[in-house]
Design a protein around this motif. Sequence first.
Motif, PDB file in Angstrom:
ATOM      1  N   PRO A 236       0.808  -1.231   0.000  1.00 27.88           N
ATOM      2  CA  PRO A 236       0.000   0.000   0.000  1.00 27.88           C
ATOM      3  C   PRO A 236       0.836   1.274   0.000  1.00 27.88           C
ATOM      4  O   PRO A 236       0.588   2.188  -0.800  1.00 27.88           O
ATOM      5  CB  PRO A 236      -0.823  -0.127   1.287  1.00 27.88           C
ATOM      6  N   GLN A 237       1.843   1.364   0.884  1.00 27.88           N
ATOM      7  CA  GLN A 237       2.709   2.540   0.907  1.00 27.88           C
ATOM      8  C   GLN A 237       3.509   2.668  -0.380  1.00 27.88           C
ATOM      9  O   GLN A 237       3.718   3.767  -0.897  1.00 27.88           O
ATOM     10  CB  GLN A 237       3.660   2.443   2.099  1.00 27.88           C
ATOM     11  N   MET A 238       3.934   1.550  -0.931  1.00 26.31           N
ATOM     12  CA  MET A 238       4.685   1.562  -2.172  1.00 26.31           C
ATOM     13  C   MET A 238       3.838   2.101  -3.326  1.00 26.31           C
ATOM     14  O   MET A 238       4.300   2.901  -4.144  1.00 26.31           O
ATOM     15  CB  MET A 238       5.167   0.147  -2.487  1.00 26.31           C
TER      16      MET A 238
ATOM     17  N   TRP B 266       2.233   6.401  -7.274  1.00 29.21           N
ATOM     18  CA  TRP B 266       1.216   7.197  -7.929  1.00 29.21           C
ATOM     19  C   TRP B 266       1.221   8.666  -7.502  1.00 29.21           C
ATOM     20  O   TRP B 266       0.854   9.541  -8.273  1.00 29.21           O
ATOM     21  CB  TRP B 266      -0.167   6.606  -7.635  1.00 29.21           C
ATOM     22  N   GLY B 267       1.605   8.938  -6.274  1.00 28.84           N
ATOM     23  CA  GLY B 267       1.537  10.296  -5.761  1.00 28.84           C
ATOM     24  C   GLY B 267       2.721  11.147  -6.182  1.00 28.84           C
ATOM     25  O   GLY B 267       3.772  10.638  -6.582  1.00 28.84           O
ATOM     26  N   PRO B 268       2.601  12.467  -6.063  1.00 33.78           N
ATOM     27  CA  PRO B 268       3.710  13.365  -6.425  1.00 33.78           C
ATOM     28  C   PRO B 268       4.865  13.314  -5.428  1.00 33.78           C
ATOM     29  O   PRO B 268       6.009  13.551  -5.780  1.00 33.78           O
ATOM     30  CB  PRO B 268       3.046  14.748  -6.431  1.00 33.78           C
ATOM     31  N   GLU B 269       4.568  13.005  -4.162  1.00 35.94           N
ATOM     32  CA  GLU B 269       5.611  12.940  -3.138  1.00 35.94           C
ATOM     33  C   GLU B 269       5.974  11.485  -2.840  1.00 35.94           C
ATOM     34  O   GLU B 269       5.106  10.662  -2.589  1.00 35.94           O
ATOM     35  CB  GLU B 269       5.148  13.632  -1.856  1.00 35.94           C
ATOM     36  N   LYS B 270       7.248  11.203  -2.870  1.00 34.99           N
ATOM     37  CA  LYS B 270       7.733   9.846  -2.586  1.00 34.99           C
ATOM     38  C   LYS B 270       8.278   9.819  -1.162  1.00 34.99           C
ATOM     39  O   LYS B 270       9.486   9.764  -0.930  1.00 34.99           O
ATOM     40  CB  LYS B 270       8.828   9.439  -3.579  1.00 34.99           C
ATOM     41  N   THR B 271       7.383   9.892  -0.190  1.00 34.38           N
ATOM     42  CA  THR B 271       7.827  10.028   1.202  1.00 34.38           C
ATOM     43  C   THR B 271       7.194   8.964   2.081  1.00 34.38           C
ATOM     44  O   THR B 271       6.170   8.366   1.746  1.00 34.38           O
ATOM     45  CB  THR B 271       7.446  11.409   1.762  1.00 34.38           C
ATOM     46  N   ILE B 272       7.807   8.760   3.229  1.00 30.27           N
ATOM     47  CA  ILE B 272       7.273   7.916   4.290  1.00 30.27           C
ATOM     48  C   ILE B 272       7.750   8.503   5.609  1.00 30.27           C
ATOM     49  O   ILE B 272       8.884   8.984   5.714  1.00 30.27           O
ATOM     50  CB  ILE B 272       7.731   6.449   4.134  1.00 30.27           C
ATOM     51  N   SER B 273       6.894   8.517   6.612  1.00 26.16           N
ATOM     52  CA  SER B 273       7.265   9.084   7.904  1.00 26.16           C
ATOM     53  C   SER B 273       8.283   8.189   8.603  1.00 26.16           C
ATOM     54  O   SER B 273       8.436   7.007   8.264  1.00 26.16           O
ATOM     55  CB  SER B 273       6.024   9.246   8.785  1.00 26.16           C
ATOM     56  N   TYR B 274       8.963   8.767   9.574  1.00 27.38           N
ATOM     57  CA  TYR B 274       9.942   7.985  10.337  1.00 27.38           C
ATOM     58  C   TYR B 274       9.265   6.837  11.074  1.00 27.38           C
ATOM     59  O   TYR B 274       9.769   5.712  11.087  1.00 27.38           O
ATOM     60  CB  TYR B 274      10.663   8.898  11.337  1.00 27.38           C
ATOM     61  N   ILE B 275       8.089   7.115  11.668  1.00 29.34           N
ATOM     62  CA  ILE B 275       7.341   6.064  12.370  1.00 29.34           C
ATOM     63  C   ILE B 275       6.900   4.990  11.382  1.00 29.34           C
ATOM     64  O   ILE B 275       6.992   3.781  11.664  1.00 29.34           O
ATOM     65  CB  ILE B 275       6.129   6.655  13.097  1.00 29.34           C
ATOM     66  N   GLY B 276       6.422   5.419  10.223  1.00 30.21           N
ATOM     67  CA  GLY B 276       5.989   4.464   9.210  1.00 30.21           C
ATOM     68  C   GLY B 276       7.127   3.586   8.736  1.00 30.21           C
ATOM     69  O   GLY B 276       6.962   2.376   8.545  1.00 30.21           O
TER      70      GLY B 276
END
Length: 222
Positions: free
Chosen positions: A21-23, A28-38
């Motif tokens: 899901p995060q991948m 698809w999204g403009p930002e390729k980010t993930i939080s530190y907790i995530g």
Amino acid sequence: MYYFLSNLSLLDLCFTSSCVPQMLVNFWGPEKTISYIGCTVQLYVFLWLGATECVLLVVMALDRCVAVCHPLKYTTVMHPKLCLQLAIFAWGTGLIQSLIQSPATFQLPFCSHQTVDDIVCEVPALIQVSSADTIYIEIRMFVASIILLVVPLIIILASYGAVAKAVLRIKSTAGQKKAFGTCTSHLLVVSLFYGTVTAVYLQPKSRYAHEQGKFLTLFTLL
């Protein structure tokens, strides 16, 4: 056999759900980010389920070995209590590996705006963005890879060597096909899983190897 298959199905479902899901959001999204907790949660779950699958595939190989080599003793040897204990051992071993490796990885110092050059948060990718000497964590990762990848693979190959000998002693062609049929699907899963994971964690450290590792990680998840 079906008890361990249900464990493997649940494991692979959780494995895919923890990362895909995060991948897909990042694809698809403009930002390729993930939080530190995530990223932290993803690493803990990824290592837990990955190590569990390594052990579970060994358990399934031994189960097939007993079924083919000692069919009359199968229900006595692989009784429900032992199957439950083996399943708990597989899940518990994976959890212990995650609780050892993940905290050690996140103790490394990271800069505030670093890019994780991978599709998931896993140890090799996080090592690359650390600003400290990572030789100690790399040694730990290598030792864990030997214990959870190389040793189980040797056990699996040895068990299937015994299976092959037992099958060749069967005089009936139909009996041989039935025996091989119970093992073919498991061998395919072993080949795909160990082939990709071993290439990711035991390959030499280089730019080409890292790019290849990202593709193999994606292949494993899907």
